[in-house]
Design a protein around this motif. Structure first.
Motif, short mmCIF file in Angstrom:
data_model
loop_
_atom_site.label_atom_id
_atom_site.label_comp_id
_atom_site.label_asym_id
_atom_site.label_seq_id
_atom_site.Cartn_x
_atom_site.Cartn_y
_atom_site.Cartn_z
N VAL A 99 14.05 34.49 15.82
CA VAL A 99 13.43 33.51 14.92
C VAL A 99 13.88 33.79 13.50
O VAL A 99 13.62 34.86 12.95
CB VAL A 99 11.89 33.56 15.02
N LEU A 121 10.34 29.96 9.72
CA LEU A 121 8.98 29.53 10.04
C LEU A 121 8.50 28.59 8.95
O LEU A 121 8.88 28.74 7.78
CB LEU A 121 8.02 30.72 10.10
N THR A 134 8.88 26.75 14.30
CA THR A 134 9.74 27.93 14.38
C THR A 134 11.15 27.50 14.79
O THR A 134 11.33 26.45 15.39
CB THR A 134 9.21 28.95 15.41
N VAL A 179 5.82 35.91 17.21
CA VAL A 179 5.22 35.44 15.97
C VAL A 179 3.91 36.18 15.78
O VAL A 179 3.04 36.17 16.65
CB VAL A 179 4.95 33.92 16.01
#
Length: 494
Positions: free
Chosen positions: A147, A150, A161, A474
């Protein structure tokens, strides 16, 4: 003489080669035609945005008809190919396609036409034949994606994301996946909601092939804009305060901005000497701040596209490494943030409603200030506009430095009030998430972070921060205490 022969050999390998002078050179779909379509056509003719019912992202799609019933490419017959008719330059100097843009140049048109005349052969190497990825064939993950970005929606009801070929949107009630926005960019490097909350922007691309700006309607899941830019991935997307423009950095050392409605370029500044990795507009939208690997932060005037100044010191060695992250300090009043927190905390999940909100009361920021960070792991606060005459060796715009984090800082972000900022870093397979008090420099380290961290975002209520990185997890932390409230893994089931 050797140089002359070397240049001749290089030129000979840069263009299609003809066996006889009186016949067209053999044109390659993979090397010659496909790049033209990627740069000029795929933005409007892809699975997520099939203008006219015609898709141009695969060879097989090129041979199909669009909504008009006319076949785009008829092998061996340019005159019968609707695609050739569409790209042909008319007497008025314009062409039907690319829509709203300059026509292809004569060399590009000839390459496409000759390729069709020669049989429209697909010579894509087996190793380069990618699996089709679109809404009907969403990405399949064998492991969670890394990732890199965000973003909370301005109303706090959604968290977006990055993923592979897509943006994943989660509701913030149960953090359940509610939308997959799948585009043509393999890498999605940076995402941001527009200030009015109506659109979601992303930049990324395919390394060494193309960069792309995407603008989505996240509610309808409709791709509004797909604009190819440069021949490599893009970075650090940011919105103008009025939601009308998008800025981003490029690996060709430029910072650019486009109209958020049409995708038309409105700014290009090229005074950076290395990749540009982060951008942010000034509070009034008239200036753009950019940071890059060249260890500098630069200021550009948006209406004139004029480079104004180096915000950071230009003395060699003043900064110890490239800059990767920048965010503008909000000028919101404490009363405004207090009202938002009171009203919108009720929209949070019940388990988070009792999380203490930062006590308002700090003096609001009056002048544009930005926080920057990068390879040396040290956040620095700067005034955007110079107030004193420059002198050799000065760094007069700098307001203060903060304690360094371990490794390099990839992203940082201010809370809505501008009193605190969050920063994330990575080093030797480990990561850290910190919340700094912007005025005192005191800090809180967030708990139970399990790997390198590359992205961070504040919930608009100033109560919760989200962070994520290498392992696709996350984390949702209490911004006041650093306690972990919840975590989930970005890994779609289907």
């Amino acid at each position: 003489m050797r140089i002359r022969y070397a240049l001749f050999a290089l030129a000979a390998t840069s263009f299609p080669v003809s066996a006889r002078a009186d016949e067209p050179a053999k044109v390659s779909y993979f090397k010659d035609v496909r790049p033209i379509f990627q740069q000029h056509c795929n933005g409007c003719h892809q699975p997520a945005k099939p203008l006219g019912g015609y898709v141009m992202t695969t060879h097989a799609d090129l041979l199909k008809p669009g909504d008009r019933g006319k076949v785009g490419v008829v092998a061996g017959k340019p005159a019968a190919s609707h695609l050739v008719e569409q790209i042909k330059v008319l007497n008025n100097g314009k062409a039907e396609m690319p829509k709203g843009r300059d026509p292809l140049n004569p060399i590009q048109i000839k390459l496409v036409t000759d390729w069709i005349a020669q049989g429209a052969v697909d010579d894509t190497p087996a190793s380069a034949r990618a699996v089709v990825v679109d809404a009907s064939n969403p990405p399949k993950y064998s492991a969670p994606p890394v990732v890199t970005g965000l973003a909370f929606s301005p109303d706090g009801k959604a968290l977006a994301t990055t993923g592979y070929h897509e943006i994943l949107v989660y509701d913030t009630d149960r953090y359940a996946l509610k939308a997959r926005l799948i585009g043509i960019s393999e890498r999605v490097q940076s995402i941001a909601y527009s200030p009015d909350g109506k659109k979601l922007a992303a930049v990324g691309g395919a390394p060494g092939r193309f960069g792309e700006v995407q603008v989505w309607n996240p509610e309808s899941e409709k791709l509004l804009i797909s604009t190819p830019v440069t021949f490599d991935t893009l970075y650090g997307v940011s919105w103008s305060p009025d939601s009308k423009a998008l800025a981003f950095g490029c690996s060709d050392n430029t910072v650019r901005a486009v109209d958020a409605t049409s995708g038309k370029q409105i700014l290009q500044m090229g005074t950076h000497s290395d990749w540009v990795l982060g951008t942010v507009f000034s509070q009034d939208g008239l200036h753009l701040v950019s940071v890059g690997r060249d260890m500098s932060m630069k200021l550009t005037e948006v209406p004139t596209q004029r480079f104004v100044d180096n915000v950071t010191s230009i003395t060699p060695g003043a900064l110890k490494g490239g800059l990767m992250a920048v965010d503008r300090r909000p000028m919101a009043s404490s009363a405004k943030v207090r009202l938002w927190s009171t009203v919108h905390t009720l929209a949070l999940p019940k388990r988070m409603q009792k999380v203490p909100v930062d006590t308002p009361g700090a003096k609001p920021n009056v002048y544009d200030e930005v926080i920057i960070a990068g390879s040396d792991g040290k956040p620095r606060l700067y005034k955007v506009h110079r107030e004193v005459k420059r002198e050799i060796g000065d760094d007069s715009n700098k307001v203060r430095e903060y304690d360094a984090m371990p490794g390099r800082i990839s992203t940082l972000a201010f809370n809505p009030e501008g009193t605190k900022f969050a920063a994330v870093s990575s080093l030797d397979g480990k990561g850290e998430v910190r919340v700094y008090d912007a005025n005192t420099g005191s800090k809180i380290v967030c708990e139970r972070v399990t790997g390198p961290v590359y992205a961070v975002a504040w919930h608009p209520g100033g109560v919760v921060i989200a962070s994520a990185g290498f392992d696709g997890t996350v984390w949702l932390h209490n911004a006041a205490t650093g306690k972990l409230l919840q975590s989930f893994v970005v890994l779609p089931k289907k």
